[in-house]
Design a protein around this motif. Structure first.
Motif, PDB file in Angstrom:
ATOM      1  N   PHE A 269       0.839  -1.208   0.000  1.00 10.05           N
ATOM      2  CA  PHE A 269       0.000   0.000   0.000  1.00 10.05           C
ATOM      3  C   PHE A 269       0.876   1.262   0.000  1.00 10.05           C
ATOM      4  O   PHE A 269       0.595   2.231  -0.709  1.00 10.05           O
ATOM      5  N   SER A 270       1.962   1.266   0.798  1.00  9.45           N
ATOM      6  CA  SER A 270       2.784   2.470   0.927  1.00  9.45           C
ATOM      7  C   SER A 270       3.559   2.766  -0.347  1.00  9.45           C
ATOM      8  O   SER A 270       3.522   3.887  -0.865  1.00  9.45           O
ATOM      9  N   GLY A 271       4.283   1.758  -0.831  1.00  7.84           N
ATOM     10  CA  GLY A 271       5.170   1.982  -1.976  1.00  7.84           C
ATOM     11  C   GLY A 271       4.400   2.343  -3.235  1.00  7.84           C
ATOM     12  O   GLY A 271       4.835   3.208  -4.020  1.00  7.84           O
TER      13      GLY A 271
ATOM     14  N   LEU B 240      11.694  -0.801  -5.728  1.00  9.98           N
ATOM     15  CA  LEU B 240      12.348  -2.113  -5.674  1.00  9.98           C
ATOM     16  C   LEU B 240      11.589  -2.980  -4.680  1.00  9.98           C
ATOM     17  O   LEU B 240      11.356  -2.566  -3.535  1.00  9.98           O
ATOM     18  N   GLU B 241      11.198  -4.158  -5.124  1.00  9.52           N
ATOM     19  CA  GLU B 241      10.338  -5.020  -4.298  1.00  9.52           C
ATOM     20  C   GLU B 241      10.890  -6.444  -4.288  1.00  9.52           C
ATOM     21  O   GLU B 241      11.152  -7.026  -5.335  1.00  9.52           O
ATOM     22  N   ALA B 242      11.014  -7.007  -3.084  1.00  8.47           N
ATOM     23  CA  ALA B 242      11.543  -8.369  -2.952  1.00  8.47           C
ATOM     24  C   ALA B 242      10.581  -9.417  -3.511  1.00  8.47           C
ATOM     25  O   ALA B 242      11.010 -10.446  -4.036  1.00  8.47           O
TER      26      ALA B 242
ATOM     27  N   GLY C 255       2.593  -6.360  -1.087  1.00  7.15           N
ATOM     28  CA  GLY C 255       3.208  -6.345   0.251  1.00  7.15           C
ATOM     29  C   GLY C 255       2.568  -7.405   1.139  1.00  7.15           C
ATOM     30  O   GLY C 255       2.542  -8.597   0.797  1.00  7.15           O
ATOM     31  N   THR C 256       2.039  -6.974   2.269  1.00  8.84           N
ATOM     32  CA  THR C 256       1.339  -7.867   3.205  1.00  8.84           C
ATOM     33  C   THR C 256       0.417  -8.828   2.468  1.00  8.84           C
ATOM     34  O   THR C 256       0.353 -10.023   2.784  1.00  8.84           O
ATOM     35  N   TRP C 257      -0.293  -8.316   1.466  1.00  3.41           N
ATOM     36  CA  TRP C 257      -1.345  -9.096   0.807  1.00  3.41           C
ATOM     37  C   TRP C 257      -0.792  -9.955  -0.313  1.00  3.41           C
ATOM     38  O   TRP C 257      -1.500 -10.762  -0.897  1.00  3.41           O
TER      39      TRP C 257
ATOM     40  N   CYS D 121      -8.561  -8.666   6.019  1.00  5.06           N
ATOM     41  CA  CYS D 121      -8.349  -7.465   6.825  1.00  5.06           C
ATOM     42  C   CYS D 121      -9.393  -7.411   7.940  1.00  5.06           C
ATOM     43  O   CYS D 121     -10.438  -8.057   7.856  1.00  5.06           O
ATOM     44  N   ASP D 122      -9.076  -6.627   8.972  1.00  6.58           N
ATOM     45  CA  ASP D 122     -10.050  -6.476  10.054  1.00  6.58           C
ATOM     46  C   ASP D 122     -10.523  -5.025  10.165  1.00  6.58           C
ATOM     47  O   ASP D 122     -11.182  -4.653  11.125  1.00  6.58           O
ATOM     48  N   VAL D 123     -10.160  -4.226   9.172  1.00  9.42           N
ATOM     49  CA  VAL D 123     -10.769  -2.904   9.001  1.00  9.42           C
ATOM     50  C   VAL D 123     -11.677  -3.078   7.786  1.00  9.42           C
ATOM     51  O   VAL D 123     -11.307  -3.747   6.820  1.00  9.42           O
TER      52      VAL D 123
ATOM     53  N   ASP E  68     -13.209   1.212   4.094  1.00  7.48           N
ATOM     54  CA  ASP E  68     -12.243   2.100   4.744  1.00  7.48           C
ATOM     55  C   ASP E  68     -10.807   1.634   4.511  1.00  7.48           C
ATOM     56  O   ASP E  68      -9.887   2.446   4.498  1.00  7.48           O
ATOM     57  N   TYR E  69     -10.626   0.321   4.358  1.00  9.79           N
ATOM     58  CA  TYR E  69      -9.280  -0.222   4.161  1.00  9.79           C
ATOM     59  C   TYR E  69      -8.970  -0.202   2.659  1.00  9.79           C
ATOM     60  O   TYR E  69      -8.846  -1.242   2.002  1.00  9.79           O
ATOM     61  N   SER E  70      -8.899   0.978   2.105  1.00 14.51           N
ATOM     62  CA  SER E  70      -8.689   1.145   0.664  1.00 14.51           C
ATOM     63  C   SER E  70      -8.268   2.594   0.430  1.00 14.51           C
ATOM     64  O   SER E  70      -8.488   3.455   1.283  1.00 14.51           O
TER      65      SER E  70
HETATM   66  C1  LIG Z   1      -2.144 -10.766   7.960  1.00 15.35           C
HETATM   67  C2  LIG Z   1      -2.179  -9.287   8.130  1.00 15.35           C
HETATM   68  C3  LIG Z   1      -3.408  -8.641   8.193  1.00 15.35           C
HETATM   69  C4  LIG Z   1      -3.453  -7.260   8.325  1.00 15.35           C
HETATM   70  N1  LIG Z   1      -4.669  -6.649   8.407  1.00 15.35           N
HETATM   71  C5  LIG Z   1      -4.724  -5.303   8.543  1.00 15.35           C
HETATM   72  C6  LIG Z   1      -5.971  -4.619   8.648  1.00 15.35           C
HETATM   73  O1  LIG Z   1      -7.025  -5.205   8.625  1.00 15.35           O
HETATM   74  N2  LIG Z   1      -5.963  -3.279   8.817  1.00 15.35           N
HETATM   75  C7  LIG Z   1      -4.812  -2.576   8.869  1.00 15.35           C
HETATM   76  O2  LIG Z   1      -4.849  -1.361   9.014  1.00 15.35           O
HETATM   77  N3  LIG Z   1      -3.612  -3.190   8.736  1.00 15.35           N
HETATM   78  C8  LIG Z   1      -3.544  -4.522   8.589  1.00 15.35           C
HETATM   79  N4  LIG Z   1      -2.330  -5.137   8.497  1.00 15.35           N
HETATM   80  C9  LIG Z   1      -1.108  -4.325   8.451  1.00 15.35           C
HETATM   81  C10 LIG Z   1      -0.633  -4.202   6.988  1.00 15.35           C
HETATM   82  O3  LIG Z   1       0.704  -4.558   6.988  1.00 15.35           O
HETATM   83  C11 LIG Z   1      -0.860  -2.782   6.487  1.00 15.35           C
HETATM   84  O4  LIG Z   1      -2.229  -2.476   6.527  1.00 15.35           O
HETATM   85  C12 LIG Z   1      -0.396  -2.494   5.058  1.00 15.35           C
HETATM   86  O5  LIG Z   1      -0.690  -3.531   4.173  1.00 15.35           O
HETATM   87  C13 LIG Z   1       1.079  -2.153   5.043  1.00 15.35           C
HETATM   88  O6  LIG Z   1       1.450  -1.723   3.769  1.00 15.35           O
HETATM   89  P1  LIG Z   1       2.967  -1.295   3.508  1.00 15.35           P
HETATM   90  O7  LIG Z   1       3.075  -1.034   2.062  1.00 15.35           O
HETATM   91  O8  LIG Z   1       3.342  -0.200   4.432  1.00 15.35           O
HETATM   92  O9  LIG Z   1       3.834  -2.552   3.938  1.00 15.35           O
HETATM   93  P2  LIG Z   1       3.816  -4.019   3.355  1.00 15.35           P
HETATM   94  O10 LIG Z   1       2.488  -4.338   2.808  1.00 15.35           O
HETATM   95  O11 LIG Z   1       4.363  -4.885   4.404  1.00 15.35           O
HETATM   96  O12 LIG Z   1       4.823  -3.953   2.127  1.00 15.35           O
HETATM   97  C14 LIG Z   1       6.198  -3.812   2.313  1.00 15.35           C
HETATM   98  C15 LIG Z   1       6.889  -4.438   1.148  1.00 15.35           C
HETATM   99  O13 LIG Z   1       8.275  -4.112   1.225  1.00 15.35           O
HETATM  100  C16 LIG Z   1       9.014  -5.195   0.757  1.00 15.35           C
HETATM  101  N5  LIG Z   1      10.354  -5.115   1.335  1.00 15.35           N
HETATM  102  C17 LIG Z   1      10.708  -5.062   2.633  1.00 15.35           C
HETATM  103  N6  LIG Z   1      12.052  -4.997   2.756  1.00 15.35           N
HETATM  104  C18 LIG Z   1      12.537  -5.013   1.503  1.00 15.35           C
HETATM  105  C19 LIG Z   1      13.854  -4.966   0.973  1.00 15.35           C
HETATM  106  N7  LIG Z   1      14.925  -4.898   1.762  1.00 15.35           N
HETATM  107  N8  LIG Z   1      13.998  -4.990  -0.364  1.00 15.35           N
HETATM  108  C20 LIG Z   1      12.924  -5.058  -1.193  1.00 15.35           C
HETATM  109  N9  LIG Z   1      11.659  -5.124  -0.739  1.00 15.35           N
HETATM  110  C21 LIG Z   1      11.475  -5.084   0.592  1.00 15.35           C
HETATM  111  C22 LIG Z   1       8.258  -6.411   1.235  1.00 15.35           C
HETATM  112  O14 LIG Z   1       8.533  -7.524   0.412  1.00 15.35           O
HETATM  113  C23 LIG Z   1       6.823  -5.951   1.125  1.00 15.35           C
HETATM  114  O15 LIG Z   1       6.241  -6.392  -0.063  1.00 15.35           O
HETATM  115  C24 LIG Z   1      -2.253  -6.514   8.388  1.00 15.35           C
HETATM  116  C25 LIG Z   1      -1.029  -7.179   8.364  1.00 15.35           C
HETATM  117  C26 LIG Z   1      -0.993  -8.548   8.242  1.00 15.35           C
HETATM  118  C27 LIG Z   1       0.345  -9.227   8.221  1.00 15.35           C
END
Ligand SMILES: Cc1cc2nc3c(=O)[nH]c(=O)nc-3n(C[C@H](O)[C@H](O)[C@H](O)COP(=O)(O)OP(=O)(O)OC[C@H]3O[C@@H](n4cnc5c(N)ncnc54)[C@H](O)[C@@H]3O)c2cc1C
Length: 533
Positions: A17-19, A36-38, A44-46, A56-58, A62-64
């Motif tokens: 979601f962030s990247g 750059l993504e591993a 990411g998480t999904w 998700c539990d939101v 809203d979780y979009s």
């Molecule tokens: C099972 C689960 C359910 C969740 N449910 C909810 C929910 O209902 N509501 C909520 O608010 N949040 C929830 N979360 C938290 C969830 O992580 C965030 O909501 C959101 O998806 C985070 O997005 P992000 O892009 O910040 O991180 P991520 O989705 O974690 O993405 C980070 C990405 O960075 C990559 N990365 C990391 N290090 C490196 C590296 N060194 N080199 C290259 N790539 C790298 C990873 O491979 C990953 O794909 C949940 C988390 C989990 C694990």
């Protein structure tokens, strides 16, 4: 491809979601960027967490993302709390709709990011040896993206397959007729156990710390509700941003002590039957006052008793060792009811101590349970795990993992002193995991985008928090946490799930809206607390 050099305005690490949104935001502001993504795809998480029951539990609406009106109008969620494949499809749709993939390199792990002071640039190195340079380095690496190495004695001796919920095989796992052992009863375990039990021959749950879980009452998204939200989606999103949890949950400003027992029970009952974690918003002091929290903890414990047929099993499922909400509350579908099934056994490791995993199963003080496979729902090296695994060096060769050796130090969770032009998304010191994370992520991305534009339009080469501002923020984060009940739980918020990790409460517990106001004020006051050069 090794040893190539490429120049970008920004390098973003991570395509969840962030990247994805960061890339969109940078492009929108006319900057060049490479993500750059591993993993092999966005999400990411999904992308990683494909275990049965992952959702998700939101609520989906809203979780979009809110950043594009057409996107939020046209995307149709099927469920109130959608499952992993649907969220993954949504993020893939976002990537395609905004043509983001052309700037993302998949299957690429970043191993180092070094800052060069004379040129004010970051050089990012990948596992394959490629080097990319950019003015800004943005870590969208995720709060829950590094599965925690399990500390289970004898695990390597086990002859059957071992699955971690966070690195689940893409092809799925067929549990039919198999004897499955599960370790971990946090959010992932609570979601996975009921699904596995429907297929497996027998499931044995090895529970160390019981969860507090409330029912989701998940189901198809009510079209009436969807229409209502979508008619004025902007207002819904504004309310999310104006709330302390990043989500509208009808927070009640009253104290739990302001009302009598009967009224309190009615309030809890009404929130409980709606499903989800709205119950946390029942009273303003639930997370700050032990006696107030006891009332809601007792209420949920009573519900657990009602959901489990065998009173002895129910007692073993009751969490007593921490106040409700101080570990992430779980939102379940039939979790407790699963322990009423004939093919599910609960082993309470607080009573029957774990001795070791053996070649054929798990041995506790009570004897050995024979198993065909193991599922580890043992969580993550949260909040700092992904950042500390990268060799990040700032000014004068400062090593970030060393700087954070006694716990993460950031200003607003957005940057860290000594590391110019390094931005963290949903970093430690920001509300992140205590909120609807999509709300938190959108705010961080937008703040970072505005900040970079400010630097460019005013001719600044670098931005970096001052040590004083950072120290002040770290003190503030700690002070706010100490005014809550959060430190009472040995939780991953505190790093307590990882042996040797410093025990520091990492997210900012002051609330999302309060936090965003502070970030905006900092920006308006010419980035107060940051040195701009
Ligand atoms: C099972 C689960 C359910 C969740 N449910 C909810 C929910 O209902 N509501 C909520 O608010 N949040 C929830 N979360 C938290 C969830 O992580 C965030 O909501 C959101 O998806 C985070 O997005 P992000 O892009 O910040 O991180 P991520 O989705 O974690 O993405 C980070 C990405 O960075 C990559 N990365 C990391 N290090 C490196 C590296 N060194 N080199 C290259 N790539 C790298 C990873 O491979 C990953 O794909 C949940 C988390 C989990 C694990």
């Amino acid at each position: 491809m090794a040893e190539t050099t490429t120049e970008f305005d920004a390098i973003v690490v991570g395509a969840g979601f962030s990247g994805l949104y960061m890339l969109y935001e940078l492009r929108r502001r006319g900057l060049t960027a490479r993500v750059l993504e591993a993993g092999s795809d966005v999400g990411g998480t999904w992308y990683w967490n494909r275990y049965p029951g992952a959702r998700c539990d939101v609520e989906s609406l809203d979780y979009s993302y809110s950043f594009d009106e057409d996107l939020q109008q046209e995307w149709k969620w099927t469920e109130r709390y959608p499952a992993q494949p649907e969220i993954q499809r949504y993020l893939a749709h976002v990537a395609d709709r905004f043509d983001l993939r052309k700037d993302i390199t998949f299957d690429t792990r970043v191993v180092a990011a070094h800052y060069d002071t004379p040129s004010a640039t970051w050089t990012v190195r990948t596992e394959a040896g490629d080097r990319l340079t950019a003015r800004y380095c943005i870590l969208a690496t995720g709060c829950l993206s590094v599965p925690k190495a399990p500390e289970i004695p004898g695990l390597d001796d086990f002859r059957g397959p071992v699955y971690h919920t966070a690195t689940w095989p893409e092809s799925g796992v067929d549990f039919s007729g198999r004897r499955v052992g599960v370790f971990g009863t946090g959010s992932s375990g609570v979601q996975a156990i009921p699904m596995i039990a429907q297929k497996a021959g027998h499931v044995t749950v090895f529970q160390r710390t019981p969860a507090f879980s409330v029912p989701a009452f998940n189901g198809p998204l009510d079209p009436e509700w969807e229409r209502e939200i979508k008619t004025n989606y902007a207002e819904r999103r504004r309310q999310n941003r104006a709330s302390e949890a990043g989500i509208v949950r009808g927070d009640n400003p009253q104290s739990a002590h302001d009302v009598d027992d009967e009224q309190r029970q009615r309030e809890y009952e009404s929130r409980y039957t709606k499903g989800g974690f709205g119950i946390l918003g029942a009273y303003a002091d639930l997370m700050a006052d032990q006696r107030a929290n006891d009332t809601v903890s007792d209420f949920v414990r009573q519900k657990i008793r009602e959901r489990v047929t065998d009173p002895e099993v129910a007692e073993r499922l009751l969490p007593w060792e921490y106040p409700l909400g101080t570990k992430r509350i779980c939102v379940d579908t039939d979790y407790y009811e699963t322990f009423n099934r004939d093919n599910v056994t609960l082993v309470d490791l607080r009573r029957d101590a774990l001795e070791t995993v053996t070649a054929n199963g798990v041995r506790t003080a009570r004897g050995e349970v024979e198993l065909d496979c193991l599922v580890l729902a043992t969580g993550f090296d949260a909040m700092t795990g992904a950042v500390n695994r990268i060799d990040i060096r700032g000014r004068d060769g400062a090593v970030l993992a060393e700087k954070w050796g006694a716990g993460p130090r950031t200003y607003l969770g957005l940057g860290t002193a000594g590391f110019p032009n390094l931005f963290l998304l949903a970093g430690p010191g920001s509300p992140s995991v205590l909120t609807n994370m999509v709300t938190a992520i959108e705010q961080h991305v937008e703040w970072t985008g505005r900040c970079i534009e400010h630097l460019r339009t005013h001719g600044y080469r670098t931005i970096e928090p001052t040590v004083e501002a950072e120290d002040g923020w770290v003190d503030h984060v700690n002070e706010v946490a100490s005014m809550t009940l959060f430190p009472k739980a040995a939780s991953w918020y505190l790093g307590a799930n990882v042996p040797g990790k410093p025990r520091i409460f990492m997210p900012y517990a002051g609330g999302f809206a309060t936090y965003e106001k502070q970030c905006d004020e900092v920006a308006e006051q010419d980035y107060r607390g940051f040195a701009l050069k």
